[in-house]
Design a protein around this motif. Structure first.
Motif, short mmCIF file in Angstrom:
data_model
loop_
_atom_site.label_atom_id
_atom_site.label_comp_id
_atom_site.label_asym_id
_atom_site.label_seq_id
_atom_site.Cartn_x
_atom_site.Cartn_y
_atom_site.Cartn_z
N ASP A 17 -18.19 -31.31 0.17
CA ASP A 17 -18.05 -31.93 1.48
C ASP A 17 -17.66 -33.40 1.34
O ASP A 17 -17.79 -33.96 0.26
N ASN A 18 -17.26 -34.00 2.44
CA ASN A 18 -16.98 -35.44 2.43
C ASN A 18 -18.22 -36.19 1.98
O ASN A 18 -19.32 -35.90 2.44
N GLY A 19 -18.03 -37.11 1.05
CA GLY A 19 -19.15 -37.91 0.57
C GLY A 19 -19.98 -37.25 -0.51
O GLY A 19 -20.98 -37.80 -0.94
N ALA A 20 -19.56 -36.08 -0.98
CA ALA A 20 -20.34 -35.35 -2.01
C ALA A 20 -20.26 -36.01 -3.38
O ALA A 20 -21.05 -35.70 -4.27
N GLY A 21 -19.30 -36.93 -3.54
CA GLY A 21 -19.19 -37.64 -4.82
C GLY A 21 -18.04 -37.18 -5.69
O GLY A 21 -18.00 -37.51 -6.88
N LYS A 22 -17.08 -36.49 -5.12
CA LYS A 22 -15.94 -35.98 -5.91
C LYS A 22 -15.10 -37.14 -6.45
O LYS A 22 -14.82 -37.20 -7.65
N SER A 23 -14.70 -38.03 -5.54
CA SER A 23 -13.84 -39.13 -6.00
C SER A 23 -14.59 -40.03 -6.96
O SER A 23 -14.01 -40.49 -7.96
N SER A 24 -15.86 -40.28 -6.68
CA SER A 24 -16.65 -41.13 -7.60
C SER A 24 -16.70 -40.50 -8.99
O SER A 24 -16.58 -41.20 -10.00
N LEU A 25 -16.86 -39.18 -9.03
CA LEU A 25 -16.91 -38.47 -10.32
C LEU A 25 -15.60 -38.64 -11.07
O LEU A 25 -15.60 -39.05 -12.24
N1 ATP Z 1 -16.48 -48.42 -2.88
C1 ATP Z 1 -17.51 -47.93 -2.20
N2 ATP Z 1 -18.39 -48.71 -1.56
C2 ATP Z 1 -19.43 -48.21 -0.89
N3 ATP Z 1 -19.70 -46.89 -0.80
C3 ATP Z 1 -18.87 -46.05 -1.40
C4 ATP Z 1 -17.73 -46.51 -2.14
N4 ATP Z 1 -17.08 -45.42 -2.64
C5 ATP Z 1 -17.78 -44.35 -2.23
N5 ATP Z 1 -18.84 -44.72 -1.50
C6 ATP Z 1 -19.84 -43.81 -0.91
O1 ATP Z 1 -20.29 -42.92 -1.91
C7 ATP Z 1 -20.44 -41.61 -1.41
C8 ATP Z 1 -19.57 -40.65 -2.21
O2 ATP Z 1 -18.22 -41.01 -2.01
P1 ATP Z 1 -16.98 -40.26 -2.69
O3 ATP Z 1 -15.77 -41.02 -2.29
O4 ATP Z 1 -17.23 -40.10 -4.13
O5 ATP Z 1 -17.04 -38.85 -1.97
P2 ATP Z 1 -15.96 -37.68 -1.91
O6 ATP Z 1 -16.66 -36.42 -2.28
O7 ATP Z 1 -14.76 -38.05 -2.68
O8 ATP Z 1 -15.63 -37.62 -0.34
P3 ATP Z 1 -14.25 -37.26 0.43
O9 ATP Z 1 -14.16 -35.79 0.50
O10 ATP Z 1 -14.49 -37.86 1.78
O11 ATP Z 1 -13.12 -37.92 -0.30
C9 ATP Z 1 -20.07 -41.69 0.07
O12 ATP Z 1 -21.25 -41.82 0.81
C10 ATP Z 1 -19.23 -42.94 0.16
O13 ATP Z 1 -19.34 -43.52 1.42
#
Ligand code: ATP
Ligand code: MG
Length: 261
Positions: free
Chosen positions: A40-48
């Protein structure tokens, strides 16, 4: 026989102020596979994937490449170790030709002292290699001297993926490569991703598109609340159960063992 693990991570933690984006995330990518990462959005995919590609540094946890611990401090560190990433906002230069884009930042210089001294570009060689590379990956773009801005969205994405594949030695990471594309264009990019895998590279594919994921992935990593919730076998689990695991409606413990990969 299970393919060896190429890239792995364990216990990754990443905090942004009060937000915990990664909360002890594990990850495992095998040789020659396409691993979809969904969540889901915000699950941490991009961070990973940003940790894996050196774009951000985790607060805690370990990463291993080819069995060796790695500590990427910036993207170039990951690139030097054979990991190439195509970010969602495409890193192609629209005004430049396909050949120039393929070698962007890694231009070939003419051989011999005049080339080195004057830093002369070896345009002929770059063009020849671009033609060969695209033919090898079966990308049907006729002219490599065409400006990228004249290409369709799908063709542009192919240039970005082909560029990553050309320089990656181990891993290609793709963040939503089909997000903005139509059906035909997506098919073109998915076919290219298969070619990249079939040439022996491992591919990490972030996608929200379940039909694409099920059409191409060898395994599916489900991210949820900053962790890895499960790794699923797309041949053994339905799309609806997969979505249920992703949203937390279904616990992975409730699944039959053979759904887990
Ligand atoms: N640079 C940042 N500063 C503050 N919070 C962040 C930052 N990057 C990510 N987050 C937060 O960390 C959490 C995980 O974000 P991430 O971008 O990894 O999710 P995601 O799974 O890639 O979501 P999406 O499907 O929306 O791309 C979210 O709550 C997001 O708001
Ligand atoms: Mg994201």
């Amino acid at each position: 026989m299970t393919a060896p693990v190429v890239l792995s991570a364990s216990g990754l933690v990443k905090r942004y102020g009060r937000v915990t984006a990664l909360d002890g995330a594990d990850f495992e990518l095998r040789a020659g596979e396409i691993l979809a990462v969904i969540g889901d959005n915000g699950a941490g995919k991009s961070s990973l994937i940003k940790c894996l590609s050196g774009a951000i540094i985790a607060d805690a946890g370990q990463m291993m490449l080819g069995g060796q611990p790695v500590h990427f401090k910036r993207p170039i560190d990951a690139r030097h170790r054979g990991i190439e990433t195509v970010y969602q906002d495409l890193a192609v230069a629209p005004g430049m030709t396909i050949a120039e884009n393929l070698f962007l930042g890694r231009e070939l210089r003419r051989p011999g002292w005049p080339g080195r001294l004057l830093r002369l570009l070896d345009k002929k060689e770059m063009l020849a290699q671009s033609v060969a590379r695209m033919a090898d990956l079966k990308v049907g773009i006729r002219s490599m001297t065409q400006a990228v801005e004249t290409l369709s969205g799908g063709q542009r994405q192919c240039v970005a993926v082909a560029r990553a594949a050309a320089f990656a030695r181990h891993v290609v990471i793709l963040d939503e490569p089909t997000a903005a594309l139509g059906v035909k264009e997506s098919d073109m990019v998915l076919a290219l991703i298969r070619q990249v895998r079939d040439r022996g590279l491992s591919v990490v594919l972030i996608s929200h598109n379940m039909p694409h994921v099920f059409g191409i992935a060898d395994r599916i990593h489900v991210a949820r609340l900053g962790r890895r919730a499960a790794v699923l076998d797309p041949r053994r689990i339905s799309m609806s159960d997969t979505v249920a695991v992703m949203t937390g409606a279904l616990s992975p413990c409730e699944l039959p063992d053979d759904c887990l990969a």
